[in-house]
Write an enzyme that holds these catalytic residues in place. Structure first.
Site, PDB file in Angstrom:
ATOM      1  CD  GLU A 269       8.447 -10.117 -41.629  1.00  0.00           C
ATOM      2  OE1 GLU A 269       7.626  -9.594 -42.312  1.00  0.00           O
ATOM      3  OE2 GLU A 269       8.670 -11.207 -41.072  1.00  0.00           O
ATOM      4  CD  GLU A 303       6.157  -5.291 -42.617  1.00  0.00           C
ATOM      5  OE1 GLU A 303       6.976  -6.451 -42.376  1.00  0.00           O
ATOM      6  OE2 GLU A 303       5.307  -5.088 -42.177  1.00  0.00           O
TER       7      GLU A 303
HETATM    8  N1  TRP Z   1       5.314 -10.622 -41.499  1.00  0.00           N
HETATM    9  C1  TRP Z   1       4.404  -9.771 -42.029  1.00  0.00           C
HETATM   10  C2  TRP Z   1       4.301  -8.483 -41.183  1.00  0.00           C
HETATM   11  O1  TRP Z   1       3.601  -8.784 -39.969  1.00  0.00           O
HETATM   12  C3  TRP Z   1       2.968 -10.246 -42.210  1.00  0.00           C
HETATM   13  C4  TRP Z   1       2.617 -10.639 -43.553  1.00  0.00           C
HETATM   14  C5  TRP Z   1       2.516  -9.987 -44.817  1.00  0.00           C
HETATM   15  C6  TRP Z   1       1.710 -12.012 -43.916  1.00  0.00           C
HETATM   16  N2  TRP Z   1       2.235 -10.800 -45.716  1.00  0.00           N
HETATM   17  C7  TRP Z   1       1.545 -11.910 -45.134  1.00  0.00           C
HETATM   18  C8  TRP Z   1       1.340 -13.142 -43.079  1.00  0.00           C
HETATM   19  C9  TRP Z   1       0.736 -12.877 -45.768  1.00  0.00           C
HETATM   20  C10 TRP Z   1       0.725 -14.004 -43.732  1.00  0.00           C
HETATM   21  C11 TRP Z   1       0.412 -14.186 -45.129  1.00  0.00           C
HETATM   22  O2  TRP Z   1       4.924  -7.658 -41.234  1.00  0.00           O
HETATM   23 ZN    ZN Z   2       5.307  -8.100 -38.654  1.00  0.00          ZN
END
Ligand code: TRP
Ligand code: ZN
Length: 877
Positions: A269, A303
């Protein structure tokens, strides 16, 4: 001085050790001189001391080559490089820090920080990836205004993207060009993003509620524009939905999504510049299934919704991850429910929770939705934090109701917009806005494990009273011995045998259908109940618990047809099946005949033929639970018995409901392919029928139908459904169809993922040999996480019979793969190990082999923190 210390074991960070940062960074100007071999990063930060005791600035940084440090434009030499970062000594209280360093994107196979994806360069900074880009205060409670200048070769990288608004750009003499971005919203480093590459772009616009114009841009690999339209539709739907349901509007003038092929997770995001695994962007009818379409809608929504729940209000520290993830999953679930079938969405979410999260709670990795200690943060992006976290938000929504819940959201944003908050802050806002006491409810954040509800009842005919006794008990988990009684909302309904709903009342007062459980044992009395009622319990899955109640078959059959709540109809069917799975597993283990009463088959027949039921719901009820879901019925799992019993049930359904299945199959043909919920529902039911038909003792007809459907399909949903059943039911046509699919699609990675996963989950005796051979297939590569998950992930997770083969060959295979992936991509490796750490759930012989495999892994040189954390927990169990 160079003192050689023995390799230290990684140590856990604890939630309660949180300390506010000694320094903060208010502004940062980043300058990237981009190239895959060497990228030079110049970071100019405004640093402000927060703690007057602190004179050393300790920055995070890994795998960086430091070139220079300046403070207030003067070279600074009083510093020290450590294994995890940089300590700059005796700094002023407020200053400009300029750090120049180099990184090597091309060597970055872990896909964390700045890395190469195909022809493009891109970043992934959550959770702690920014420290792979430059030395920084890489923690979510340090929020800075970012500006980013990117310079790169123009021909190779015509598009240079970062967060916020594009404020300037220019050409340079040497074939290079530059673009300058500025993000007005202060943010933690994990939301930083940069993308450079050549793309096709789908452009559109969105007019917000307050009539602001937002440019929407979706960047895809050249040639993929025809697969980007559904993502755009989903994005616009998500933006509108967040305005109408939550009153939340987008806040920048541009919103960009980039699809990349190499990505460890689903999507990210980053402010104004979401980066997606191409799996969650690209779709056209010929290459993507209905499930893919729904998955894209959900992840695009997820996202996008993070812009408020995650970005505008972020997390104080990573222990608070569920603050943004649980809440955002709840929001994306509600979005999907509002866009399509609410009942089916709920069923699918519950299925995931019961199958994967319940298993996690029963594993060495058991943790509360707000973990207490963490060695490697990447290990805590779990179904517990995400899906159980969403259930906790959903329970608050149930307890407060939509209006008070939305008032709570408003207060939460009023208090915390632009800052980093905690889970406690969120609950406080909900409590203060609603006036509902959530003190006991908060235990859901700190207590792990799956609560078990045992319900008994008594009908007093003379007094026309019905009494319900509910006990709650949470078994100890590996991380936590003592459990307390939780505040559990239990949604119920009572029925007369003629189907009439009984009004809940006690001593003349109405009783709400959601009961508040707060003690280990509680009684509820209902008056004016004129006959022994049939009870529907845990309607809509009102809490993430296991339920025990001594249902008679007839009660469950009644609920399957008559419950007013669609989820309850599905759940009654599940309970009925669970009973006969348990019985038959026992029969199987004792060499007894397997059996299923006609009354059960008749109940399913009635659902199959019921005309006023959503075909989507019928399909859910008629789809037998997976072997993994069934495994959770047992303390000690017998994969072969479960497989054989499931096969027996499938065969019974097929033989006994054959004509009806065939009729419903033909009745639900959709000629034209459209992404409309009625059509998705019909295809789902049609393919559910086809699947069952293939298990009939005489499968010649099914073989013809499957082959026909495969060859005639104008869409991937029908094509893959046919191929899937051909493989799973071992129909004669399977070999020809598998070859045909490979010939047709071998150049398309996302499509081949479906084929790889099918091969890996085949019931064929030689499946492991097939999987090993596929490691060298032209479409496979161990450097792409999607391919790994499709082939190896599917084998270890979704082929329990083969993975848990008595000779230990499945475990051995995983050890070989993980040995290779440990260095290459620790995040992906650590996800693959999950089925191996659940050794306690298997018999002594399997346990021994699993333990041996784990011990072998522990000996790997340079074992990553990711794998170390999981293996050591599994071995200490
Ligand atoms: N914040 C992301 C989601 O839930 C999760 C995420 C994307 C993530 N890429 C990552 C977490 C790499 C750890 C490592 O939408
Ligand atoms: Zn998320």
């Amino acid at each position: 001085m160079n003192t050689k210390t023995p390799e230290a074991q990684p140590i856990a960070k604890k939630r309660l050790d949180y300390k506010a940062p000694n320094f903060t960074i208010t502004d940062i100007d980043l300058d990237f001189d981009l190239a895959p071999e060497i990228t030079t990063v110049t970071a100019r930060s405004r640093v402000v001391q927060k703690n007057q005791q602190a004179s050393d600035l300790i920055l995070d940084g890994e795998d960086l080559k430091l070139i220079s440090i300046n403070i207030d434009e003067q070279p600074w030499h009083d510093y020290q490089i450590t294994k995890t970062g940089l300590i700059i000594h005796n700094v002023p209280t407020e200053f400009t820090l300029t750090i120049v360093n180099e990184i090597k994107p091309i060597n970055n196979t872990a896909l964390e920080g700045l890395y190469v994806s195909g022809e493009a360069l891109c970043t992934q900074c959550e959770a702690e990836g920014f420290r792979h880009i430059t030395y920084y205060l890489d923690r979510p409670d340090v929020l800075a205004r970012f500006s980013t200048r990117i310079t790169a070769n123009k021909q190779r990288y015509p598009y240079l993207l970062s967060n916020g608004n594009r404020i300037a750009q220019g050409e340079l003499a040497d074939g290079h060009h530059w673009v300058q971005w500025q993000d007005p919203f202060p943010k933690p480093a994990y939301l930083f993003a940069l993308v450079a590459g050549d793309f096709d772009i789908l452009k559109d616009q969105f007019i917000t509620q307050s009539k602001r114009k937002v440019d929407l841009e979706i960047y895809v690999d050249k040639g993929n524009l025809d697969r980007s339209h559904w993502a755009m539709t989903s994005l616009k739907n998500a933006m509108r939905w967040d305005e109408t349901r939550f009153g939340l509007e987008y806040d920048l003038d541009i919103f960009m999504i980039v699809a990349v092929d190499f990505f460890n997770m689903g999507a990210m995001e980053n402010k104004g510049l979401n980066i997606f695994n191409s799996k969650y962007v690209l779709a056209k009818p010929q290459t993507a299934t209905d499930d893919d379409y729904l998955g894209i809608e959900g992840v695009i929504g997820h996202e996008y919704f993070h812009n408020w729940t995650g970005n505008r209000v972020t997390c104080r520290d990573w222990f608070q991850l569920s603050l943004k993830e649980g809440l955002t999953v709840f929001r994306d679930q509600e979005f999907s429910a509002d866009m399509g079938s609410r009942a089916v969405k709920r069923i699918e979410d519950v299925k995931l929770l019961r199958t994967v999260q319940f298993a996690e709670d029963a594993s060495p990795m058991s943790h509360p939705i707000r973990p207490e200690q963490v060695i490697e943060m990447n290990n805590f992006y779990t179904v517990t934090v995400y899906e159980k976290g969403a259930e906790v938000i959903r329970m608050m929504h149930t307890l407060l109701g939509e209006d008070k819940f939305q008032a709570g959201m408003k207060l939460y944003f009023k208090r915390h917009d632009g800052s980093a908050a905690t889970c406690d802050d969120f609950v406080a806002a909900m409590q203060d806005a609603s006036g509902i006491d959530l003190t006991q409810f908060k235990l859901w954040y700190s207590q792990s494990g799956t609560p078990e509800l045992t319900v008994t009842d008594n009908y007093d005919e003379k007094n026309q009273q019905y009494t319900l006794t509910v006990e709650q008990y949470t078994p100890a988990t590996q991380d936590q011995n003592q459990k307390q009684a939780l505040h559990i909302p239990l949604d119920i309904e009572l029925y007369q045998h003629d189907g009439k709903v009984i009004t809940l009342q006690y001593q003349g007062q109405p009783i709400h259908h959601v009961l508040n459980l707060t003690q280990s044992t509680q009684q509820f009395i209902f008056d004016n109940v004129t006959e022994k009622p049939i009870i529907s319990l845990l309607r809509d899955f009102s809490a993430p618990v296991k339920l025990t109640y001594d249902y008679q078959d007839n009660d469950l059959i009644f609920l399957m047809q008559q419950a007013t709540n669609a989820f309850s109809r599905y759940d009654a069917a599940q309970m009925l099946l669970a009973k006969y799975v348990r019985l038959n597993v026992k029969n199987y283990q004792e060499n007894q005949k397997l059996a299923l009463p006609d009354s059960v088959l008749d109940a399913f027949r009635a659902v199959l033929l019921s005309e006023n039921t959503d075909p989507f719901l019928i399909a859910q009820i008629l789809t037998l639970p997976s072997e993994n879901e069934l495994a959770n019925l047992f303390t000690v799992v017998d994969p072969i018995a479960i497989h054989e019993v499931r096969l027996f049930l499938l065969t019974q359904f097929a033989n006994e409901l054959y004509d009806e299945l065939l009729a419903v199959y033909h009745h639900n043909n959709t000629s034209q392919y459209q992404i409309k919920h009625n059509d998705i529902a019909k295809r789902s039911l049609k393919n559910c029928c086809l699947t069952l038909l293939a298990y009939a003792d005489d499968n010649s007809r099914a073989n013809t139908l499957v082959s026909q459907q495969y060859h005639q399909a104008n869409n991937m949903t029908d094509c893959l459904a046919a191929l899937n059943v051909a493989v799973k039911a071992e129909l004669d046509c399977r070999t020809e169809l598998l070859v045909n699919f490979d010939d047709k699609w071998h150049q398309d990675g996302l499509v081949m993922d479906k084929w790889l996963a099918l091969n890996a989950t085949s019931p064929d005796k030689n499946v492991l040999a097939t999987v090993k051979k596929l490691l060298t297939h032209r479409s496979f590569t161990l450097s792409n996480p999607n391919r790994i998950r499709a082939l190896i992930g599917a084998f270890v997770n979704n082929n329990p019979v083969a993975f848990h083969a008595k000779d230990g060959s499945g475990y051995q295979f995983l050890v070989e793969i993980l040995t290779e992936l440990n260095q290459k991509n620790p995040q992906v490796a650590a996800r693959l190990i999950d089925p191996l750490i659940r050794l306690k759930r298997y018999d002594e012989k399997r346990q021994q082999q699993m333990r041996k495999a784990l011990e072998d892994l522990l000996k790997i040189e340079n074992l990553s923190k990711d794998l170390f954390e999981k293996i050591s927990k599994a071995l200490e169990a």
